[in-house]
Scaffold this active site. Structure first.
Site: not given
Ligand code: IMP
Ligand code: MG
Length: 172
Positions: A162, A100, A149, A96-97
């Site tokens: 990206r 959040d 962010f 995963e990148d």
């Molecule tokens: P989660 O399901 O809320 O954990 O969301 C994860 C996804 O939200 C990541 O895979 C990203 O695509 C996006 N995301 C969350 N925070 C950031 C950020 O700071 N920058 C860019 N994308 C983010």
């Molecule tokens: Mg993502």
């Protein structure tokens, strides 16, 4: 034009990925690791990680959309592209990148564990633990970051940035 500040430098990110690849190579010695990347954000991280793993590696990708139309989370995760291959009996590491809220990961873990991999772990490049709404933790984290962010190293802001080789923050 927005100005991008450096939160984590290219050198620091690369050094951490080398460390993680060594850890994985040791931990899975004698096995083949099957890396699953979540498009598109994890692609840059996954390539750098895969290149530095010294045991056999196979790759697959999936794509999900975490959010509805708006900018706020709907809490609904939708599968856009499934894996090409079965993961049954394989040593799976989900790449995963960023974590959040944890909603995306919790959805992916649920559907992938049902497919009976031999083992299943999650590695994330970045983690924002303060934002978590679902009780889930990655097995390996490269960097914990504050609630800001971030862009770069695969992460986007409206599909831009990206390709930045470091983790950046958009400065107002
Ligand atoms: P989660 O399901 O809320 O954990 O969301 C994860 C996804 O939200 C990541 O895979 C990203 O695509 C996006 N995301 C969350 N925070 C950031 C950020 O700071 N920058 C860019 N994308 C983010
Ligand atoms: Mg993502």
């Amino acid at each position: 034009m927005e100005k991008i500040g450096v939160l984590i430098s290219e050198e620091k990110v690369n050094a951490k990925i080398v460390e993680m690849a060594e850890k994985i190579s040791r931990e899975y010695e004698g096995k083949t690791v099957h890396l699953i990347g979540v498009l598109k954000g994890s692609v840059f991280f996954m390539c750098e990680l895969a290149k530095r793993i010294t045991i056999p590696v196979t790759l697959d990708f999936m794509s999900v959309s975490s959010y509805g139309n708006g900018t706020t989370s709907s809490g609904v995760v939708k599968l856009i592209k499934d894996l090409d291959e079965s993961i049954e009996g394989r040593e799976v590491i989900l790449v995963e990148d960023i974590m959040d809220s944890g909603r995306t990961l919790s959805y992916l873990v649920k559907i992938l564990k049902e497919r009976h991999p031999a083992s299943f772990k999650v590695i994330t490049l970045l983690d924002k633990p303060s934002r978590r709404v679902v009780d889930i933790e990655p097995d390996m984290t490269c960097f914990e970051i504050p609630d800001r962010f971030v862009v770069g190293y695969g992460l986007d802001c409206a599909q831009k940035y990206r390709n930045l080789p470091y983790i950046g923050v958009i400065e107002e």
